[in-house]
Design an enzyme around this catalytic site. Sequence first.
Site, PDB file in Angstrom:
ATOM      1  CG  ASP A 119     -60.549  76.160  32.985  1.00 18.82           C
ATOM      2  OD1 ASP A 119     -60.390  77.351  32.660  1.00 18.82           O
ATOM      3  OD2 ASP A 119     -60.434  75.245  32.158  1.00 18.82           O
TER       4      ASP A 119
HETATM    5  C1  BGC Z   1     -59.868  77.296  29.418  1.00 19.43           C
HETATM    6  C2  BGC Z   1     -58.505  77.488  30.022  1.00 19.43           C
HETATM    7  C3  BGC Z   1     -58.080  78.928  29.888  1.00 19.43           C
HETATM    8  C4  BGC Z   1     -59.119  79.812  30.558  1.00 19.43           C
HETATM    9  C5  BGC Z   1     -58.774  81.292  30.535  1.00 19.43           C
HETATM   10  C6  BGC Z   1     -60.874  78.318  29.921  1.00 19.43           C
HETATM   11  O1  BGC Z   1     -62.054  78.269  29.189  1.00 19.43           O
HETATM   12  O2  BGC Z   1     -60.312  75.988  29.675  1.00 19.43           O
HETATM   13  O3  BGC Z   1     -57.584  76.623  29.425  1.00 19.43           O
HETATM   14  O4  BGC Z   1     -56.805  79.140  30.414  1.00 19.43           O
HETATM   15  O5  BGC Z   1     -60.345  79.631  29.897  1.00 19.43           O
HETATM   16  O6  BGC Z   1     -58.858  81.823  29.281  1.00 19.43           O
END
Ligand code: BGC
Length: 750
Positions: free
Chosen positions: A290
């Site tokens: 993530d």
């Molecule tokens: C989120 C993810 C997301 C990623 C990219 C993160 O802060 O937890 O779910 O896909 O950002 O935007």
Amino acid sequence: MLWKKIKRILASASLVLLAAQSFASNDDIDSKVDSLLEKMTLAEKIGQMNQYNGFWDATGPAPEEGFAKLKYDHLRSGLVGSVLNVSGYERVRELQEVAVNETRLGIPLIFGLDVIHGHKTIFPIPLAESASWDMDAIERSARVGAVESAAQGINWTFAPMVDISEDARWGRVAEGAGEDPYLGAHIGVARIKGFQGEDLAAVDTIAACAKHFAGYGFAEGGRDYNRVDVSPYTLHNTILPPFKAAAEAGVKTFMNSFNTLNGIPATGSAFLQREILKGKWGFEGFVVSDWASIRELIAHSYAEDDKQAAEIAVKAGSDMDMEGYAYINHLEQLVKEGKVDEALINDAARRVLRVKFELGLFEDPYRYSNQEREQEWLNHKTHMAAARDVAKRSIVLLKNESSLLPLSKKQKNIAVIGPLANDKNSPLGTWRVSADDNTAISLVEGLKQYNENFQYEQGVKFSVGKETFADQIEVNETDRTGFEEAKQLAQSSDVVIMMLGEHGFQSGEGRSRTKIDLPGLQQELLEEIYAVNKNIILLVSSGRPLDLSWAHKHIPTIVQTWQLGTQSGNAIADVLFGEYNPSGKLPMSFPRSVGQLPTTYRLFSTGRGTPKPVVFWSHYIDEESDALYPFGHGLSYTTFEYSKLKVKALGENRVQVKVNVKNTGKSAGEEVVQLYIRDRFASTVRPVKELKGFEKISLASGKSKTVTFMLTEKELGFYNAKGEFLVEKGAFDVMVGGGSVGGETAQFEL
Ligand code: BGC
């Protein structure tokens, strides 16, 4: 039916587009990946594991200096495998040209984006869509997201989120399928099918990503990013099943998670990523971290510095570093020092490259960005029709104790009150990165096509300050301007439609709440309007279950309308005027108060479950224990009667269940027939109820249908604390009905 027509149109569009697809076999791909890997330097392989957020100005000249230049230089040197948050024909093409023409080996980039509930055409938030229990509709929604985003150069979405959560305080429940692993697994699979289609190399399909692996939905106290401390029982029976189903359905990627799971950050967890995902489940795709979650291993006090974080994460099985810089800065050195085996780098790069081959990017790196398709498909009218169709299926009629609904098209003197009723932005919900602001059809706009005999008053201003994705909404707590006008309008009207609830930016990431009431002055407004006119139809717009206890006691008609996307107002009007008979069922229990959280219908019975004359039994002394509106609940304008439940054990752990469902009301309607079981005695205590089957049927007034379910080992078994799957002989209860409470019951022996 309309959706069938839409499906045909989408399917035929896809057929034309599929003409250019490739049919490379797995063996072909593996040998191509192997020969490419042989040519790559260690640094280039690590480059494939590096993903950058594309914040630099891709349409202008390459930046001359600073951090953005560093990223651009990395791109030119083949040190970037993927980019996120860049979309649109020109931008994608420009970056892809750098990767293909300026790097030594010309390996194309994979472009990722959060296409969570639509792209330009925004669909209901996932929790709302889950209330449809309609797998075709959900698949179609993801399909449209894929068609639109793929036309803009995207070939990978960070969806579906398959985190189960029992806690409405957690803002990200909006992005998931609710509290139930069985329903959640089916919904996750439907969405994966919609995104990935039959052939990943087709120009209108994109790779999906099951996230957040794992446990994120169990953040303690519902506070985002917080620690997760769960039993092996909960991990194996509740958290993991939707992820396993996603892996079995062929999802191409997984995203790991920000949280710790029982003391180990998920991003650094070899147990989750190596032992379970890539080991037991044999997952062959790649795992992306993530956002900067590898670097966050330091903040978790699990790694001393970036270098150690990179070492832990790669050993744990995280293949790609999202905007974290740990891999690109340290992996090469770690291999040279002998701390990380190069085989791990080869494995990660191989996984990423394989998906790129499967997407067809090596045959034509530009196949996904296409100006004509971009112009043709964004906000296409068939997509709008699909969005309206899914949106009306997502609406849940919580209570209808008056004859207020459905409304007549000739109804006079209607008052429409509430800040959200005239809001074109909030219905777009949390993840609408590619949509233009204020593009939803508001309720006020939607009503007009059926009936113009209404007047609107805002009643109260919702917020003060900015309403953006990255900012916290500042709710108006003091300014009562508008109360009087709204009260006067209500007093002189025959019926009042009030639309209240949360703003679209009050749920989603980073939006946990300790109160799950109507924010700001809305509860006060509701009570004041009720004092002058009791004929209220309350529409609740929210990204999570709210505490509706007061409303339930007083307001005759309550409809859960969530955040329904671009077509919100039209879909709500379809239901209010009876053009569509509501069929949604809650994917998550609505508690009586925040103090009941976390909660689920899948509870264990306690040793003290039966009420006693003295206080010593399992209950609250100030509140009922059950949910206000339980999981699976949802009414219709018609009524359904269940009868003739028959259960037949067929041997070999197979049980057939049949039930008769009759539409006993005056209008045609759809019903979600739900089957729950209880394993009476087992080596691990089983919940009092577990959903193990459902079917959505459509019945004309007066008609009946026999619905048949087949229970197999998959439905009858469970995981013990070691993660072993067991099917144990003995007595079971089976319950079939239109919700998790009530219905017909029977028993069988396995
Ligand atoms: C989120 C993810 C997301 C990623 C990219 C993160 O802060 O937890 O779910 O896909 O950002 O935007």
